[in-house]
Design an enzyme around this catalytic site. Structure first.
Site, PDB file in Angstrom:
ATOM      1  CG  LEU A  44     -31.317  59.528  57.426  1.00  0.00           C
ATOM      2  CD1 LEU A  44     -30.768  60.689  58.239  1.00  0.00           C
ATOM      3  CD2 LEU A  44     -31.728  59.991  56.035  1.00  0.00           C
ATOM      4  CB  SER A  45     -26.883  55.638  54.230  1.00  0.00           C
ATOM      5  OG  SER A  45     -26.286  56.920  54.302  1.00  0.00           O
ATOM      6  CD  GLU A  46     -23.187  54.762  57.979  1.00  0.00           C
ATOM      7  OE1 GLU A  46     -23.263  54.572  59.220  1.00  0.00           O
ATOM      8  OE2 GLU A  46     -22.764  53.921  57.178  1.00  0.00           O
ATOM      9  CB  THR A  47     -27.768  57.442  62.947  1.00  0.00           C
ATOM     10  OG1 THR A  47     -28.982  57.490  62.184  1.00  0.00           O
ATOM     11  CG2 THR A  47     -27.912  58.326  64.179  1.00  0.00           C
ATOM     12  CB  CYS A  71     -19.487  56.325  58.337  1.00  0.00           C
ATOM     13  SG  CYS A  71     -20.669  57.215  57.290  1.00  0.00           S
TER      14      CYS A  71
END
Length: 260
Positions: A44-47, A71
């Site tokens: 995913l774009s961020e964890t 983020c």
């Protein structure tokens, strides 16, 4: 070792909209290598990884390829998990991050992120910015990302960037923005340098967009839509050197990660 994992669609009240982030509560930090491997596996774009102590919530964010300094959507997703899955008792959550202390307030399903304002400034124009979108920007500024102004919302929706050209740029990413048809402004965000060609909804970009449009429109409270394929809605308010970014979130999945 088993670690809980949640996937939350941030900046939308509907599933399959907004920006999906993985959220993983920890009791102690894993190695940086393990955190990065997990983020890559999540894809995913961020964890977001967090640890709660008596005073703060320690929070870190990883894309599939690197750790990032800030983020927004994964912070909102983390706050949603804390409130809805772990019944965090306080209305205001205080996150200790590499960008300093960040707070999130929640009220009736709306989460308000309090982030430092980031003012875009004039910059030396890099050649890829003039050709990467097939459309010449009206204005080019820079902060953590490049900020490109285009003529209207339809232009933003139709942009087809050359990611090979954008990856030659030295900054984190590129924000494309214009006046909105039904909101104050719209945007898209591209970040091939951090492993995210296009991010669906980028909270951190609005720390740049809010001061920029507040100055242009002479108002401090602004409505915004990030017009990616998934799209997402935000309300931004400029308060001195801070930007309040508000939105909703929705749970998609929860489960466990198994580490050998």
């Amino acid at each position: 070792m088993r670690i809980p994992i949640f996937q939350v669609d941030a900046f939308s009240e509907h599933q399959f909209k907004g920006n999906p982030a993985a959220v993983m509560p920890l009791n102690a930090w894993l190695s940086d290598e393990q955190l990065q491997q997990i983020a890559a596996e999540n894809n995913l774009s961020e964890t977001a990884f967090y640890i709660v102590d008596s005073d703060h919530i320690h929070l870190r964010w990883f894309t599939p390829t690197t750790e990032v300094d800030l983020c927004g959507h994964a912070t909102l997703a983390t706050a949603w998990v804390l409130v809805n899955e772990y019944h965090y008792p306080e209305q205001t959550m205080r996150f200790k991050t590499c960008s300093g202390l960040l707070t999130v307030k929640h009220d009736n399903g709306i989460f308000e992120l309090d982030f430092p304002a980031n003012h875009a400034k004039e910059c030396s124009v890099k050649a890829p910015l003039l050709t990467a979108f097939g459309e010449t920007p009206l204005e080019i500024l820079s902060a953590d990302d490049y900020l490109l102004l285009f003529k209207d919302e339809q232009t933003i929706r139709e942009l087809k960037p050359d990611f090979a050209l954008l990856s030659q740029l030295p900054l984190r990413g590129v924000i494309a923005t214009a006046r909105g048809d039904t909101v104050d402004f719209v945007s898209r965000w591209f970040g091939p340098n951090v492993g995210v060609e296009e991010d669906p909804v980028t909270g951190s970009a609005h720390t740049v967009l809010a001061p920029y449009w507040a100055n242009k429109l002479d108002k401090t409270r602004l409505t915004a839509t990030q017009v990616s394929k998934r799209s997402g809605d935000l309300i931004c308010e400029l308060k001195g050197d801070r930007v309040l970014i508000s939105g909703r979130a929705n749970l998609y999945l929860k489960g466990e990660v198994y580490l050998a």
